[in-house]
Design an enzyme around this catalytic site. Sequence first.
Site, PDB file in Angstrom:
ATOM      1  N   ASP A 105      -5.120  28.434   5.362  1.00 46.83           N
ATOM      2  CA  ASP A 105      -4.465  27.149   5.206  1.00 46.83           C
ATOM      3  C   ASP A 105      -5.540  26.127   4.854  1.00 46.83           C
ATOM      4  O   ASP A 105      -6.683  26.214   5.322  1.00 46.83           O
ATOM      5  CB  ASP A 105      -3.801  26.749   6.535  1.00 46.83           C
ATOM      6  CG  ASP A 105      -2.408  26.189   6.352  1.00 46.83           C
ATOM      7  OD1 ASP A 105      -2.284  25.191   5.630  1.00 46.83           O
ATOM      8  OD2 ASP A 105      -1.470  26.744   6.941  1.00 46.83           O
ATOM      9  N   GLU A 257       2.337  23.866  -0.588  1.00 44.15           N
ATOM     10  CA  GLU A 257       3.565  23.466   0.104  1.00 44.15           C
ATOM     11  C   GLU A 257       4.099  22.229  -0.614  1.00 44.15           C
ATOM     12  O   GLU A 257       3.502  21.159  -0.536  1.00 44.15           O
ATOM     13  CB  GLU A 257       3.289  23.140   1.569  1.00 44.15           C
ATOM     14  CG  GLU A 257       4.584  22.859   2.311  1.00 44.15           C
ATOM     15  CD  GLU A 257       4.397  22.209   3.674  1.00 44.15           C
ATOM     16  OE1 GLU A 257       5.340  22.227   4.463  1.00 44.15           O
ATOM     17  OE2 GLU A 257       3.309  21.661   3.941  1.00 44.15           O
ATOM     18  N   ASP A 320       7.510  25.929  10.958  1.00 46.13           N
ATOM     19  CA  ASP A 320       8.099  24.580  11.027  1.00 46.13           C
ATOM     20  C   ASP A 320       9.617  24.593  11.190  1.00 46.13           C
ATOM     21  O   ASP A 320      10.225  23.536  11.356  1.00 46.13           O
ATOM     22  CB  ASP A 320       7.785  23.803   9.734  1.00 46.13           C
ATOM     23  CG  ASP A 320       6.318  23.429   9.616  1.00 46.13           C
ATOM     24  OD1 ASP A 320       5.660  23.250  10.656  1.00 46.13           O
ATOM     25  OD2 ASP A 320       5.831  23.323   8.469  1.00 46.13           O
TER      26      ASP A 320
END
Length: 528
Positions: A105, A257, A320
């Site tokens: 990430d 994202e 999430d």
Amino acid sequence: MDDADGSSDNPWWQRGVIYQIYPRSFGDSDGDGIGDLEGIRRRLDHLAWLGVDALWLSPIYRSPMADFGYDIADYCDVDPIFGSLADFDRLLAKAHARDLKVVLDWVPNHTSDQHPWFQASRSSRDNPKRDWYVWRDEINNWTQAFRDGPAWTGDVATRAHYLHLFLPEQPDLNWANPEVRAAMHDVLRFWLDRGVDGFRADVVHLIGKDPDLPDDPPEVLGTSRVDRHHAPETFDLLRGIRQVLEEYPGERMMVGEINLSDHELIAAYYGGGSQLNLAFNFVPLHASWEAAEWRTVITDIARAYEPAGAWPTWVLSNHDQVRHRSRYGGSEARARAAALLLLTLRGTPFLYAGEELGQEDAAVPPSRQVDPGGRDGCRAPIPWDPAPPHGWATSEPSQPSEPSQPSQPWLPWPPEPDRRNAERLAEEPASVLHLYRRLLATRRACPALHSGELELLAAPDGVLAYLRRWGGQRRAVLVNFTDQPVALGDFAADSGHGGWVVDLASDGRGEGRPLGCHLGSNQAVLLR
Ligand code: NOJ
């Protein structure tokens, strides 16, 4: 039906399947109840056995953990909770030895307020790093994610406000500043030099900002609409980032994202091969368990992406969102059918650790809730074996005479950990875990599935049907989204490809036999 050979020139990140690990919740090697890099390293054989191509680690960097690692205080070091750089190197080497790529990430939009860059920036108006963040005397009407309130916090030292689209502990970087761009490019090089295969770029659609920071229109205020801060400035920044990746040999990649809902706009983030390699599209993740809705979303994505040369991604669960099994009502039959759907669509599938165990969200009592965004349930720890502490390390006794204590992980276990755990399900050939493993193996060996075209087929109400094709190789997929058996009529004859045989069924029924005249309730089949 002719089978083409198994070759396709598509890069690994198009052919392959990427498995997301939330490091706090995967495996604990030191008994503190929080997962760590060594805990992941010890479980790599599970991933190799399962048959995924790559793992993506949610943030492992030094962080005060206000947003559990998405608030980074040092991009070039590992948080001690997770281990050290040496632990990371060991994990990477073992993953590569098992032919697993490693994707990290990367959080470019904001740092932690504890990052030395922000500490310098806030210290005075004429600090050289002042302009590394977004400071204003007058604020606009933007609101922050997770909590009610402005996206601005006033700082007493310099009597100005800094921008944070997320928590006040996550100040936004100012990508318009060339020094910020250079520093963040160097972060990528630091990890590329260590050998990582790519990055997942957190909310990367937000890094470019209209320099006027115009007010949001009234209709989006107070809504959770995330697409209000798209700015075309981002495209240029993405081209700069792509050039850094291309300094390196091998097929390094970045998946961004992109929290937007317009498919054409998402496709634009690929920049025809000059920007992101892949972009998440969360519209399908928000679709309900309805054949007609899936048909629409598949059509819309193909229509927007094909002219743009953009390769789709498919995600049902992540750290999430409520896990898809829970969202779809909890039934294992639906979770199995969803697995067959996810792994046979055209595009790169992302699995979220635990979905191969049929995991649902944990029920987290208020006393154990820790996330400011209310996302604890989907972050529950992975149970590895039937008995507590389910393969998580026990803490060392303080006195040698005391027994070691099962550790209490940082969040409660998901439902039925005694049954839905990796060891137990591996012993059951008909389990959901084996279904994932068989689907992954089938996909890997079949270019029609990992690289081929997709064509939607006519099907009875409540059923989604499509064809996958590569050269002379064809596969068909049928998914019954209803809770009743559905008569297929003469589907096989109508589709013009008679003689379908069930290669794989979500419930294992009918495999190796000609397609019958019914699909079971919530049954999905792969046909050859
Ligand atoms: C998206 C991440 O997936 C989420 O977990 C995080 O809270 C926000 N970006 C902010 O970094």
